[in-house]
Design an enzyme around this catalytic site. Sequence first.
Site, PDB file in Angstrom:
ATOM      1  N   LYS A 148       0.803  -0.510 -10.951  1.00 48.35           N
ATOM      2  CA  LYS A 148       2.077  -1.242 -10.980  1.00 48.35           C
ATOM      3  C   LYS A 148       2.766  -1.071 -12.337  1.00 48.35           C
ATOM      4  CE  LYS A 148       0.430  -4.625  -7.617  1.00 48.35           C
ATOM      5  NZ  LYS A 148      -0.396  -5.825  -7.447  1.00 48.35           N
ATOM      6  N   LYS A 206       1.936   1.092  -4.294  1.00 48.06           N
ATOM      7  CA  LYS A 206       1.981   1.391  -5.746  1.00 48.06           C
ATOM      8  C   LYS A 206       1.073   2.543  -6.121  1.00 48.06           C
ATOM      9  CE  LYS A 206      -0.873  -2.118  -4.790  1.00 48.06           C
ATOM     10  NZ  LYS A 206      -0.716  -3.377  -4.087  1.00 48.06           N
TER      11      LYS A 206
HETATM   12  P1  NAP Z   1      -4.083  -3.350   5.287  1.00 46.90           P
HETATM   13  O1  NAP Z   1      -4.121  -4.777   5.696  1.00 46.90           O
HETATM   14  O2  NAP Z   1      -5.354  -2.653   5.048  1.00 46.90           O
HETATM   15  O3  NAP Z   1      -3.225  -2.567   6.392  1.00 46.90           O
HETATM   16  C1  NAP Z   1      -3.107  -1.184   6.389  1.00 46.90           C
HETATM   17  C2  NAP Z   1      -2.490  -0.750   7.720  1.00 46.90           C
HETATM   18  O4  NAP Z   1      -2.238   0.633   7.691  1.00 46.90           O
HETATM   19  C3  NAP Z   1      -3.386  -0.998   8.928  1.00 46.90           C
HETATM   20  O5  NAP Z   1      -2.620  -1.436  10.012  1.00 46.90           O
HETATM   21  C4  NAP Z   1      -3.990   0.371   9.229  1.00 46.90           C
HETATM   22  O6  NAP Z   1      -4.251   0.593  10.590  1.00 46.90           O
HETATM   23  C5  NAP Z   1      -2.857   1.280   8.794  1.00 46.90           C
HETATM   24  N1  NAP Z   1      -3.348   2.573   8.322  1.00 46.90           N
HETATM   25  C6  NAP Z   1      -4.084   2.838   7.217  1.00 46.90           C
HETATM   26  N2  NAP Z   1      -4.338   4.151   7.119  1.00 46.90           N
HETATM   27  C7  NAP Z   1      -3.755   4.722   8.195  1.00 46.90           C
HETATM   28  C8  NAP Z   1      -3.672   6.058   8.657  1.00 46.90           C
HETATM   29  N3  NAP Z   1      -4.223   7.083   8.012  1.00 46.90           N
HETATM   30  N4  NAP Z   1      -2.974   6.288   9.803  1.00 46.90           N
HETATM   31  C9  NAP Z   1      -2.396   5.268  10.468  1.00 46.90           C
HETATM   32  N5  NAP Z   1      -2.440   3.991  10.079  1.00 46.90           N
HETATM   33  C10 NAP Z   1      -3.112   3.726   8.950  1.00 46.90           C
HETATM   34  O7  NAP Z   1      -3.222  -3.179   3.956  1.00 46.90           O
HETATM   35  P2  NAP Z   1      -2.105  -4.157   3.386  1.00 46.90           P
HETATM   36  O8  NAP Z   1      -2.742  -5.228   2.568  1.00 46.90           O
HETATM   37  O9  NAP Z   1      -1.156  -4.536   4.459  1.00 46.90           O
HETATM   38  O10 NAP Z   1      -1.381  -3.202   2.313  1.00 46.90           O
HETATM   39  C11 NAP Z   1      -0.500  -2.192   2.724  1.00 46.90           C
HETATM   40  C12 NAP Z   1       0.206  -1.598   1.511  1.00 46.90           C
HETATM   41  O11 NAP Z   1       0.939  -2.618   0.851  1.00 46.90           O
HETATM   42  C13 NAP Z   1      -0.729  -1.020   0.452  1.00 46.90           C
HETATM   43  O12 NAP Z   1      -0.094   0.063  -0.175  1.00 46.90           O
HETATM   44  C14 NAP Z   1      -0.878  -2.171  -0.539  1.00 46.90           C
HETATM   45  O13 NAP Z   1      -1.234  -1.736  -1.836  1.00 46.90           O
HETATM   46  C15 NAP Z   1       0.529  -2.722  -0.504  1.00 46.90           C
HETATM   47  N6  NAP Z   1       0.669  -4.124  -0.896  1.00 46.90           N
HETATM   48  C16 NAP Z   1      -0.178  -5.054  -0.378  1.00 46.90           C
HETATM   49  C17 NAP Z   1       0.002  -6.387  -0.714  1.00 46.90           C
HETATM   50  C18 NAP Z   1      -0.886  -7.469  -0.169  1.00 46.90           C
HETATM   51  O14 NAP Z   1      -0.757  -8.628  -0.591  1.00 46.90           O
HETATM   52  N7  NAP Z   1      -1.784  -7.176   0.770  1.00 46.90           N
HETATM   53  C19 NAP Z   1       1.027  -6.741  -1.607  1.00 46.90           C
HETATM   54  C20 NAP Z   1       1.864  -5.743  -2.125  1.00 46.90           C
HETATM   55  C21 NAP Z   1       1.689  -4.434  -1.753  1.00 46.90           C
HETATM   56  P3  NAP Z   1      -5.365  -0.244  11.394  1.00 46.90           P
HETATM   57  O15 NAP Z   1      -4.857  -1.663  11.392  1.00 46.90           O
HETATM   58  O16 NAP Z   1      -5.397   0.342  12.752  1.00 46.90           O
HETATM   59  O17 NAP Z   1      -6.633  -0.102  10.618  1.00 46.90           O
HETATM   60  N1  HSE Z   2      -4.113  -6.567  -4.198  1.00 48.12           N
HETATM   61  C1  HSE Z   2      -2.850  -6.808  -4.801  1.00 48.12           C
HETATM   62  C2  HSE Z   2      -2.960  -8.023  -5.698  1.00 48.12           C
HETATM   63  C3  HSE Z   2      -1.819  -7.019  -3.734  1.00 48.12           C
HETATM   64  O1  HSE Z   2      -3.958  -8.747  -5.620  1.00 48.12           O
HETATM   65  O2  HSE Z   2      -2.059  -8.258  -6.494  1.00 48.12           O
HETATM   66  C4  HSE Z   2      -0.423  -7.063  -4.252  1.00 48.12           C
HETATM   67  O3  HSE Z   2       0.004  -5.812  -4.690  1.00 48.12           O
END
Ligand code: NAP
Ligand code: HSE
Length: 440
Positions: A210, A110
């Site tokens: 969002k 987002k």
């Molecule tokens: P996360 O757990 O921090 O995972 C990020 C991943 O991306 C990791 O595997 C990291 O690699 C990789 N990464 C980050 N920067 C990189 C780079 N420059 N080059 C290569 N790999 C890179 O994040 P997440 O919670 O999964 O969230 C991912 C996305 O989804 C974000 O945009 C977030 O806003 C969105 N989102 C998250 C949720 C949620 O509930 N978490 C819900 C909706 C949307 P390493 O593992 O090697 O560090």
């Molecule tokens: N950090 C975000 C939240 C993940 O707490 O809603 C989902 O986008």
Amino acid sequence: MSPQRVKFPVRIALLGCGTVGGGVIQLIRDNAEYLASRVGAPLEVTKVLVRDITKDRVPECRPEWLTTDPDAVFGEETDLVVEVMGGEDPANEYLERAIREGKGVVTANKLLLALHGPALVEKSINAGVDLAFEASVGGGIPIIRTLREALTSDWVESVHAILNGTCNYILTKMREEGASFEDALAKAQELGYAEAEPSLDVDGHDAAQKLVVMSMLAFGAKVNIADVPVEGIRSIDELDFRFAERFDMTIKHLAIGYDRGERIELRVHPAMVSKGSVLANISDVLNGALIHGRALGPCLTVGPGAGAMPTAVSVVADIVDVARSKREGEPGLATRGIQMQSRPLVPIDEVDSRYYLRFDVADEPGALATIATALGDQGVSIEQMVQEGRARAAGGAVPVVIITHTGREGAVRRAIESFAEAGFMRGAAKLIRIEDVQGN
Ligand code: NAP
Ligand code: HSE
């Protein structure tokens, strides 16, 4: 370059394998047969771009997929690029490259969409490829699809949404269990709800991003996110919850949008809502979006707004759509329907609302009168006023709480500023808007 036709099977490059990426890999594995029947071909993860190849991953992630070389995830051997890495750069550069190469693109990012959504949509339309982003708003619940498809025939008049699972979780734990802000945040992080940088959650920026993405579809609006008024939940304390209870309300962190003709009103902040309102009872990590259509009336979607599997459900649903449209030779159809134009925002001083105002004041004569007079001088009408208890020690503070009738925010703020430096004030005044949620 013209869009590629998908060859059998659909080869997917994941950018990122953290909370969401891990969930995506698991869901594609768990539902492999069913997904293949939906797409008409198996989905196959072939490359996973990460920063650190030595980190532990979900067991379904095969070590041979992992790479730290961005060039390895593009090119002829990839059909779909799924961006779940987060952040602005290099995510933007990678998505632009994927679009240029004619790949289908799915993203959960987002922040990136709030900053570059209109440009990415335009590039996708020009390239004839799909850009799908259901997971970017509301985690596992279908908000983007609801706006883009189901409500495309109606005029969206307003949106009231709980869009940050971490904030909703923290506020719920504070209200129901008396948890401290810090403990509740730590638990939200442990459960995988929070962003890598959790201030994005608790200071309201994630919900603002969002809301900007929703506004692209709900109001056809290109918005500069820096212009959206944003407040987080750090200032909410146990006393505010007690007063909210007393007025038969509770506190939610809301993202709010109204179509105001030429302009749109967007704001993100904690709000008091009636305990009987549909949003009041959406708790924990659940998100909810109450969308009010001119012809439809209220429409509510509720579900888990964060976490690995709920978010993976949205990402994989997008993968299915994009893969199928490529297979059927009709890529880009869903993205082509998105139309946006720049729309000015209503400044926060021009917003009309009711307000909960809390002043911690010295327990001495004159304070109440000064406050009431200042509000009256600005034309702000008081609905209720409560002073709770007596100060425990000389010079101590007592809370004075005022509920106003509907008034202009600029006037309320001018009134508060007029006595901000008065000797009786013990700390800054607190203002929480009271939102009359349509569709109670
Ligand atoms: P996360 O757990 O921090 O995972 C990020 C991943 O991306 C990791 O595997 C990291 O690699 C990789 N990464 C980050 N920067 C990189 C780079 N420059 N080059 C290569 N790999 C890179 O994040 P997440 O919670 O999964 O969230 C991912 C996305 O989804 C974000 O945009 C977030 O806003 C969105 N989102 C998250 C949720 C949620 O509930 N978490 C819900 C909706 C949307 P390493 O593992 O090697 O560090
Ligand atoms: N950090 C975000 C939240 C993940 O707490 O809603 C989902 O986008």
